[in-house]
Design a protein around this motif. Structure first.
Motif, PDB file in Angstrom:
ATOM      1  N   SER A  28      -5.426  -4.208   0.472  1.00 56.84           N
ATOM      2  CA  SER A  28      -4.863  -3.774   1.006  1.00 56.84           C
ATOM      3  C   SER A  28      -4.575  -1.573   0.670  1.00 56.84           C
ATOM      4  N   GLY A  29      -5.393  -1.865  -0.141  1.00 56.30           N
ATOM      5  CA  GLY A  29      -5.706  -0.355  -1.139  1.00 56.30           C
ATOM      6  C   GLY A  29      -4.553  -0.008  -1.185  1.00 56.30           C
ATOM      7  N   ALA A  30      -4.524   1.619  -0.321  1.00 53.32           N
ATOM      8  CA  ALA A  30      -3.147   2.386  -0.348  1.00 53.32           C
ATOM      9  C   ALA A  30      -1.706   2.065   0.303  1.00 53.32           C
ATOM     10  N   GLU A  31      -1.549   0.854   0.416  1.00 49.05           N
ATOM     11  CA  GLU A  31      -0.862   0.039   1.046  1.00 49.05           C
ATOM     12  C   GLU A  31       0.507  -0.463  -0.194  1.00 49.05           C
ATOM     13  N   MET A  32      -0.357  -0.550  -1.025  1.00 44.37           N
ATOM     14  CA  MET A  32      -0.095  -2.078  -2.271  1.00 44.37           C
ATOM     15  C   MET A  32       0.764  -0.830  -3.068  1.00 44.37           C
ATOM     16  N   GLU A  33      -0.800   0.667  -3.395  1.00 45.86           N
ATOM     17  CA  GLU A  33       0.107   1.176  -4.390  1.00 45.86           C
ATOM     18  C   GLU A  33       1.834   2.037  -4.494  1.00 45.86           C
ATOM     19  N   ARG A  34       1.709   2.265  -3.089  1.00 45.11           N
ATOM     20  CA  ARG A  34       2.626   2.405  -2.470  1.00 45.11           C
ATOM     21  C   ARG A  34       4.238   1.186  -2.503  1.00 45.11           C
ATOM     22  N   ALA A  35       3.928  -0.122  -2.136  1.00 41.02           N
ATOM     23  CA  ALA A  35       4.677  -1.109  -1.663  1.00 41.02           C
ATOM     24  C   ALA A  35       4.975  -1.155  -3.628  1.00 41.02           C
ATOM     25  N   SER A  36       4.251  -0.743  -4.832  1.00 37.81           N
ATOM     26  CA  SER A  36       4.757  -1.092  -5.667  1.00 37.81           C
ATOM     27  C   SER A  36       5.321   0.152  -6.082  1.00 37.81           C
ATOM     28  N   LEU A  66      -0.291  -4.114 -10.322  1.00 38.48           N
ATOM     29  CA  LEU A  66       0.333  -3.010 -10.181  1.00 38.48           C
ATOM     30  C   LEU A  66       1.208  -3.708 -10.171  1.00 38.48           C
ATOM     31  N   ILE A  67       2.076  -5.311 -10.321  1.00 39.72           N
ATOM     32  CA  ILE A  67       2.932  -5.658 -10.895  1.00 39.72           C
ATOM     33  C   ILE A  67       4.059  -5.477 -11.520  1.00 39.72           C
ATOM     34  N   ASP A  68       2.494  -5.367 -12.729  1.00 37.35           N
ATOM     35  CA  ASP A  68       2.875  -6.450 -13.845  1.00 37.35           C
ATOM     36  C   ASP A  68       3.037  -4.611 -14.977  1.00 37.35           C
ATOM     37  N   ARG A  69       2.780  -3.330 -13.957  1.00 38.21           N
ATOM     38  CA  ARG A  69       2.972  -2.286 -13.968  1.00 38.21           C
ATOM     39  C   ARG A  69       4.390  -1.486 -13.715  1.00 38.21           C
ATOM     40  N   ALA A  70       4.690  -2.392 -12.344  1.00 38.65           N
ATOM     41  CA  ALA A  70       5.665  -1.817 -12.509  1.00 38.65           C
ATOM     42  C   ALA A  70       7.349  -2.432 -12.713  1.00 38.65           C
ATOM     43  N   ARG A  71       6.771  -3.616 -13.665  1.00 39.80           N
ATOM     44  CA  ARG A  71       7.750  -4.358 -14.559  1.00 39.80           C
ATOM     45  C   ARG A  71       7.824  -3.514 -15.719  1.00 39.80           C
TER      46      ARG A  71
ATOM     47  N   MET B 128      -7.276   3.792  -9.972  1.00 37.07           N
ATOM     48  CA  MET B 128      -8.818   3.693  -9.987  1.00 37.07           C
ATOM     49  C   MET B 128      -9.654   4.109 -11.495  1.00 37.07           C
ATOM     50  N   ASP B 129      -8.626   4.626 -12.540  1.00 38.21           N
ATOM     51  CA  ASP B 129      -8.857   4.500 -13.471  1.00 38.21           C
ATOM     52  C   ASP B 129      -8.411   3.604 -14.385  1.00 38.21           C
ATOM     53  N   GLU B 130      -7.247   3.474 -14.178  1.00 30.86           N
ATOM     54  CA  GLU B 130      -6.359   2.251 -14.389  1.00 30.86           C
ATOM     55  C   GLU B 130      -7.582   0.709 -14.698  1.00 30.86           C
ATOM     56  N   LEU B 131      -7.409   0.232 -13.586  1.00 29.42           N
ATOM     57  CA  LEU B 131      -8.316  -0.629 -13.143  1.00 29.42           C
ATOM     58  C   LEU B 131      -9.994  -0.196 -13.365  1.00 29.42           C
ATOM     59  N   ALA B 132     -10.071   0.641 -13.596  1.00 29.81           N
ATOM     60  CA  ALA B 132     -11.596   0.931 -14.197  1.00 29.81           C
ATOM     61  C   ALA B 132     -11.317   0.849 -15.513  1.00 29.81           C
TER      62      ALA B 132
END
Lengths: 377, 276
Positions: A28-36, A66-71, B128-132
Motif C-alpha cells: 500500500s506504500g504511501a496510503e498506509m503511511e497517510r492512514a497511520s 507504522l501502527i506501533d509508531r502511531a501508538r 524508509m529510514d526507519e524501516l531500513a
C-alpha cells in the motif's frame, strides 16, 4: 485481492476506539503511511485510545511498525493507547517490529567558512602528499627498471610484448586517423588565413613545424592517456580490489616487477613509434589539403617542407614521447594501486588517472617548450 | 512475510513448483528433467555436490538463466506465461541473498536496504529510514553499521546486511545461497538461529542452498538432494539418513556427517534465541 488500509473511529466518552481494516502491508506504500498519520489525528485529545486489529486482513513489518509508531506518538501526547485483538502472528510481528527511537544523532554544528577553509587546506595537503607519493613511485619504478636491466632473464618478455600490442599496435588506426584530420584542419586554416598576405605557401612551414614539434606528440599522448592509461588503472585497480595484488606479494613477487614495469616499458617503447606515425599522418593530411585547397602539388609541398624544417624539428617531438609515456604509465599505475574496495572507488581512480595524466602531459610539454627555447634547439 | 487471516487455512501448498526442468549450456546438460516443490512456510535445504548445478537451479527459478524446457511456477503462476508487470509483481514477493552478498559497493548498508524500497514503493524518506534501520536491527547488525560501506564490513556482517536487503520488501519467499559459507562455526550457528527466528516471526518460506550439515540438521524442515541433474532424494533429515543412494549416503553418513547423525537426538529442538 489487495484491500486499502483504513480505519473507522468509534467514540465512547473520552475513549476512542480505532477499528483498523484492510491490508496493512508495504504494497500500500504511501496510503498506509497517510492512514497511520491520520490515526494520530483521530485520537488526539482523547484520554484513552484502543487500536483494534480485529479486521486487519494482512499485515507485514511495515504495517506493524507504522501502527506501533502511531501508538507510541499518541502515548507521548498523553493519550493512554493500547493495541487490542492482535492475532498470534500479528503479536509476533508487533513484537519484532515494535517502535524504537531511530532519531539520527545530531550532526556536529558546521560553519560554512571554516568548512571551506578546512577543505582548501585538506586539498593542499592532499596535493602535497600526491606529489611526494608520485616522486616515491617514480623512484621505485626506476629501481624496478634497473633491476630488470640487471637481471634480464627475470624480465617478463611475454607481458611486454602483449602490452606493446594492446597499447601500441591496436592504437595505430585511431592515432593515424585523428592526426590525419588535425593535419588537414591545420592546413586549411593556415592557408585560409595566410592567403590574406599572399603567403599561402608558408602554410607548409606552419604545418611542418606545428605537427612535428607539438601536435603529433601531444595528440598521441592525450589519446594514449585516455586509451591505455585508463586501462592500466582499471586493470591494476580491479586486481587490487580482488586482493590479487596481495596474493602476488605473499608469493614473494613484487607488483612493481610483475605489473608496473612491463606496462611502463611497453608505453615507453610504443609512444615514440606512435608519435612517428602520427607525424607522418599529420603531414600527409596537410599535403592532401594543400593540394586540393591551395593547388600546391605534392612535389612543391615536399620541396617547401625540406627548406622549412630540419632534423631537429622532427627530434623535438620525438624526444618528448618517452617522457610522456613515463608520465602516463606512472600515473596510471599509481592510481590503480590507490583503488579501495568499492566499484565507485575504481571509477573515481580511473577518472582521476585520465585527468591527471592529460594535465601532466600538457605541463611536461610546456616544460620542454621552455627547455628547447633556452637551448635554442 | 505477510500474516494471513486465521480463517483462511493454508495447507502445505507449493509456493514453488518445478516440473521436468531441463537446463543446458551448449552441449552440457545441467538439469535433466528436475522436479521440485517448495511448500509454503517451510525451510527447504537444497544440497548437491559442487558443480552439480545448485546455483543454476536457483538462478533459473529467479529468471537469470534460460531454461531449455520444463515448467516453473512461483506463487502458482507459470513464469512463461506472465507479462512484464506480473513478473515485476512476483519479483516483489521474493527476496534473494547472494552467496557473496552482492551488496552495491557504492552505497551504505542503509542505502542498500532502501534500494528495493525506493524502486518499488512510494514511501517518505523518514519511513524508509526507519524501516531500513528496523531491518538492520532485525538481522542483528549494530546501529552504526547502517552508515558503513560494504567494504568496511566483515564477512559475517556482509551476510547479515545482504539478508536485511533481501527482507527489505517484506517478501514471502527468500532464496539464500550458501548463507553460512565462510562463517566461523559460532557465526554460522548464530546465522542459523537468525534465519529460523525470522522465518517464524515473519512467516517466511525459505529456499536455502547450503553445504552446511549443521544448518541442515538445525533449521531445515525438508531437504532436497541434487545429483545427475535430478532431485535424487527429498524429505526430512531422517529420510536422508535412511536413503540408499550412494551420494546421499556419502554426504550424510560420511566422516563429517556421522557425528551429527549420532548426536542429532540432542538437537531436535534447536535454539531459538537469535539476534532479536
Amino acid at each position: 485481492m489487495h484491500a486499502k488500509p483504513g480505519f473507522a473511529v468509534e467514540r465512547a466518552g473520552d475513549e476512542t476506539r480505532l477499528n483498523l481494516g484492510g491490508d496493512w502491508t508495504l504494497e500500500s506504500g504511501a496510503e498506509m503511511e497517510r492512514a497511520s498519520d491520520s490515526l494520530i489525528g483521530a485520537a488526539a485529545g482523547a484520554r484513552a485510545a484502543v487500536i483494534d486489529l480485529a479486521n486487519v486482513e494482512r499485515m507485514d513489518t511495515g504495517g506493524a511498525w507504522l501502527i506501533d509508531r502511531a501508538r507510541k506518538i499518541l502515548q507521548n501526547a498523553g493519550v493512554d493507547s493500547q493495541i487490542a485483538n492482535a492475532r498470534t502472528a500479528q503479536s509476533t510481528l508487533l513484537e519484532a517490529a515494535h517502535w524504537r527511537d531511530f532519531e539520527p544523532p545530531k550532526p556536529p554544528p558546521s560553519h560554512p567558512l571554516s568548512d571551506m577553509l578546512a577543505d582548501v587546506g585538506a586539498s593542499v595537503v592532499g596535493a602535497w602528499h600526491d606529489l611526494l607519493h608520485g616522486i616515491g613511485f617514480l623512484g621505485e619504478s626506476v629501481v624496478a627498471l634497473l633491476r630488470a636491466l640487471a637481471r634480464p632473464h627475470l624480465f617478463r618478455m611475454t607481458s611486454l610484448i602483449y602490452h606493446l600490442e594492446s597499447f601500441g599496435l591496436r592504437s595505430v588506426p585511431i592515432i593515424l586517423l585523428i592526426n590525419f584530420l588535425v593535419g588537414c584542419i591545420v592546413a586549411q586554416q593556415g592557408i585560409f588565413q595566410l592567403r590574406y598576405f599572399g603567403a599561402e605557401t608558408f602554410a607548409v612551414n606552419m604545418i611542418g613545424i606545428l605537427i612535428l614539434r607539438e601536435m603529433g606528440v601531444l595528440l598521441t599522448s592525450i589519446m594514449i592517456a585516455g586509451r591505455s592509461g585508463s586501462a592500466i588503472t582499471a586493470e591494476i585497480g580491479s586486481m587490487k580490489m580482488r586482493e590479487e595484488i596481495d596474493a602476488l606479494k605473499v608469493m614473494g613477487l613484487s607488483p612493481m616487477d610483475v605489473l608496473v614495469t612491463p606496462r611502463l616499458l611497453a608505453l615507453i617503447v610504443a609512444l615514440p613509434l606512435l608519435t612517428f606515425l602520427a607525424d607522418m599522418a599529420g603531414i600527409f593530411g596537410g599535403l592532401v589539403v594543400s593540394w586540393g585547397y591551395a593547388g600546391l602539388s605534392p612535389d612543391a609541398f615536399l620541396d617547401r617542407l625540406k627548406t622549412a624544417i630540419g632534423f631537429n624539428t622532427f627530434m623535438v617531438g620525438l624526444i618528448k614521447a618517452p617522457f610522456m609515456a613515463l608520465v602516463i604509465g606512472l600515473i596510471g599505475a599509481m592510481e590503480g594501486l590507490a583503488v579501495q574496495g568499492s566499484a565507485e572507488s575504481l571509477g573515481r581512480q580511473v577518472t582521476s588517472s585520465v585527468v591527471k595524466s592529460i594535465f601532466m602531459v600538457i605541463v611536461v610539454d610546456g616544460l620542454f617548450a621552455m627547455f628547447f627555447a633556452a637551448i635554442e634547439y | 512475510m505477510t500474516v494471513e487471516p486465521s480463517d483462511e487455512t493454508k495447507g502445505p501448498d507449493a509456493i514453488i513448483r518445478v516440473r521436468d526442468l531441463v537446463v543446458a549450456f551448449g552441449p552440457k546438460t545441467i538439469m535433466r528433467g528436475l522436479d521440485l516443490d517448495v511448500r509454503r512456510g517451510e525451510v527447504l535445504g537444497f544440497v548437491g555436490g559442487s558443480g552439480q548445478g545448485k546455483s543454476v537451479l536457483t538462478r533459473t527459478i529467479l529468471g537469470l538463466v534460460q531454461k531449455r524446457s520444463g515448467k516453473i511456477e512461483v506463487f502458482g503462476k507459470d513464469l512463461d506465461k506472465v507479462d512484464m508487470d506480473e513478473r515485476r509483481a512476483l519479483e516483489r514477493r521474493y527476496g534473494v541473498m547472494f552467496q557473496q552478498g552482492a551488496l552495491f559497493s557504492g552505497l551504505t548498508v542503509k542505502q542498500n536496504v532502501q534500494a528495493p524500497m525506493r524502486e518499488h514503493l512510494h514511501l517518505s524518506q523518514r519511513l524508509m529510514d526507519e524501516l531500513a534501520l528496523l531491518k538492520i536491527e532485525l538481522v542483528g547488525l549494530p546501529r552504526d553499521a547502517a552508515d558503513k560501506f560494504p567494504s568496511q564490513l566483515s564477512g559475517g556482517m556482509i551476510k547479515r546486511a545482504a539478508l536485511a536487503r533481501a527482507l527489505a520488501l517484506d517478501p514471502e519467499l527468500v532464496f539464500l545461497d550458501e548463507p553460512t559459507s565462510g562463517l566461523d562455526p559460532i557465526g554460522a550457528a548464530e546465522f542459523d538461529d537468525l534465519i529460523q527466528t525470522l522465518q517464524r516471526t515473519l512467516g517466511l518460506t525459505v529456499f536455502m542452498v547450503t553445504h552446511d550439515l549443521d544448518s541442515l540438521y538445525a533449521i531445515c524442515d525438508r531437504i532436497a538432494a541434487l545429483a545427475e541433474g535430478k532431485v535424487i532424494a527429498e524429505g526430512t533429515i531422517q529420510t536422508m539418513l535412511s536413503s540408499q543412494h550412494s551420494w546421499v549416503k556419502a554426504y550424510f553418513r560420511g566422516k563429517r556427517g556421522r557425528v551429527l547423525a549420532l548426536t542429532r537426538d540432542d538437537r531436535h529442538t534447536p535454539a531459538t534465541a537469535g539476534g532479536l
